[in-house]
Design an enzyme around this catalytic site. Structure first.
Site, PDB file in Angstrom:
ATOM      1  N   ASN A   1     -94.575  38.412 -22.893  1.00 11.54           N
ATOM      2  CA  ASN A   1     -95.216  39.475 -22.121  1.00 11.54           C
ATOM      3  C   ASN A   1     -95.763  40.536 -23.059  1.00 11.54           C
ATOM      4  O   ASN A   1     -95.629  40.436 -24.280  1.00 11.54           O
ATOM      5  CB  ASN A   1     -94.244  40.057 -21.086  1.00 11.54           C
ATOM      6  CG  ASN A   1     -93.021  40.678 -21.730  1.00 11.54           C
ATOM      7  OD1 ASN A   1     -93.138  41.602 -22.511  1.00 11.54           O
ATOM      8  ND2 ASN A   1     -91.839  40.142 -21.410  1.00 11.54           N
ATOM      9  N   ARG A   2     -96.382  41.548 -22.510  1.00 10.96           N
ATOM     10  CA  ARG A   2     -97.149  42.503 -23.321  1.00 10.96           C
ATOM     11  C   ARG A   2     -96.304  43.616 -23.936  1.00 10.96           C
ATOM     12  O   ARG A   2     -96.839  44.502 -24.583  1.00 10.96           O
ATOM     13  CB  ARG A   2     -98.223  43.164 -22.450  1.00 10.96           C
ATOM     14  CG  ARG A   2     -99.307  42.245 -21.989  1.00 10.96           C
ATOM     15  CD  ARG A   2    -100.263  43.022 -21.072  1.00 10.96           C
ATOM     16  NE  ARG A   2    -101.201  42.122 -20.440  1.00 10.96           N
ATOM     17  CZ  ARG A   2    -102.348  41.738 -21.003  1.00 10.96           C
ATOM     18  NH1 ARG A   2    -102.666  42.162 -22.195  1.00 10.96           N
ATOM     19  NH2 ARG A   2    -103.159  40.916 -20.358  1.00 10.96           N
TER      20      ARG A   2
END
Ligand code: C5P
Length: 414
Positions: free
Chosen positions: A216-217
């Protein structure tokens, strides 16, 4: 971490430099402060100039340098610099300099500046471990902290010679982080001394095959900021992280990849912790099968779908472990909620619902999405307390957000 240079035009910072080999690193600190827009006056001790020449400090700061109180007498420089400063930061603060500062000596330009300054003062010590641990230095540091001076814990690691231990000068970026926080009106009280704080940060990676993962970011910047500031406020900090960021000074780091590894280390460390802050963005799902070899296109084993299974909710497990007596009953649990508003409610409404669902004590709610929060240096949102309190944190640096979270932790732990 840094705000655009123009924002700090007119901000006056005195960088004091003590006589230690780490003075060469101070050049990087001066650079970071001038790049952030500050006017920097460098005040070295006479011994500091044996390590780095005045010309280097003058070129980097763009301002003249003097060491003794008889230089530039007509402008009363030995008091003027301290009086006009918005911040004094000393790096490296040697054992001798700490002793002179604690005693209130004014025998050179730097100690005179420290006595006349009425702004925040940040000292970044550097010395050999034996000197740092000596009772005389401990006393001097205690005295300075009682006087309201911010004394950073030194980093651990390689010292001047082959030896290593506590006493290494924190990296310029770590000192600049605290300096800019103080300039932004943040405080660094020594209020977490003796407290064991566990912080998780970064996104987890769930393996698909030896090459690929689901991620994820999350950059880990917010969790790292919390770990850095908790250590700067005296806590004994363990940071459990996957993020490719430098370990903050005086922090013990445990590297993890998957949610499973994060869970194992978090539960183990939490059993001895006073506070657990779960800033990590944990994958809710993982592939139900991890391929031993790389999945190849065109092969017979080419996958056309990845089946996912649910990961355990570590925060929920922590709440359950505390209820079961496996954590200290007073262990404070802080969760994060990365939310987007939608048709069923606003970011804050989703946050309130999550706080009661999760059962933690504090929940930090921020709005996320492409270009907001993840990977950036700024953040904003709310700190929700299970007692009903709600603190709005205006968008600002992740360091300011970290400071507000730690303020809420301290307030709740009283
Ligand atoms: O439910 P949600 O993922 O939004 O909750 C976020 C909070 O819960 C964060 O503090 C995160 O670290 C934690 N969490 C967790 N285990 C998971 C998912 C999230 O501890 N599997």
């Amino acid at each position: 971490m840094t705000t655009a240079g123009d924002d700090r035009r007119g901000t006056r910072v005195v960088v004091g430099v003590g006589g230690g080999i780490a003075a060469y690193k101070t050049c990087g600190l001066i650079r970071l402060l001038t790049e952030s827009g500050c006017h920097v006056d460098v005040v070295p001790t006479a011994a500091a100039l044996k390590f780095v020449g005045a010309a280097t400090f003058e070129a980097l700061s763009g301002n003249p340098v003097s060491t003794d109180v008889f230089s530039d007498v007509p402008s009363v420089r030995h008091v003027a610099l301290g009086q006009k400063a918005d911040l004094v930061v000393v790096a490296p603060a040697t054992a001798d300099l700490l002793a002179r500062a604690a005693a209130g000596r004014a025998d050179d330009q730097l100690t005179s500046t420290l006595l006349t300054a009425r702004c925040p003062v940040l000292l970044a010590p550097a010395m050999h471990t034996e000197m740092w641990e000596h009772p005389a230095t401990r006393r001097n540091v205690d005295t300075l902290r009682v006087d309201g001076v911010h004394v950073m814990p030194p980093a651990r690691g390689r010292l001047t010679g082959a030896d290593s231990g506590a006493g290494r000068l924190p990296e310029p970026a770590d000192i600049a982080r605290l300096a800019l926080l103080l300039l932004d009106g943040g405080d660094l009280p020594w209020d977490l001394a003796g407290r064991r704080v566990v912080v998780t940060s970064g996104g987890t990676r769930e393996e698909i095959d030896p090459v690929r993962f689901l991620g994820n970011r999350s950059s880990g910047k917010q969790g790292h900021a919390i770990a850095a500031l908790a250590a700067a406020r005296g806590a004994d900090v363990t940071l459990i992280t996957s993020a490719d960021l430098p370990t903050p000074p005086a922090v013990t780091e445990i590297r993890i990849e998957s949610a499973g590894e994060l869970r194992e280390h978090t539960l183990r460390c939490a059993s001895e912790a006073d506070v657990v802050i779960k800033a990590a963005a944990v994958a809710d799902f993982r592939p139900d099968h991890v391929s031993e070899s790389k999945l190849k296109k065109g092969s017979r084993a080419e996958p056309n779908e990845i089946r996912l299974v649910r990961n355990p909710d570590i925060l929920a497990d922590l709440v359950a472990a505390r209820d079961a007596g496996q954590l200290a009953p007073t262990c404070l649990l802080v969760g994060f909620a990365a939310e987007t508003g939608d048709a069923s409610g606003s970011v804050l409404e989703h946050g309130r619902a999550k706080l009661s669902r999760k059962g933690c004590d504090l929940l930090v709610v921020n709005e996320v999405g492409r270009g907001t929060t993840f990977g950036r240096d700024d953040n904003g949102g709310w700190i929700l307390d299970s007692d009903g309190g709600e603190i709005l944190v205006e968008r600002g640096s992740k360091d300011v957000m970290a400071a507000r979270i730690l303020d809420a932790v301290v307030a709740r732990s009283r």
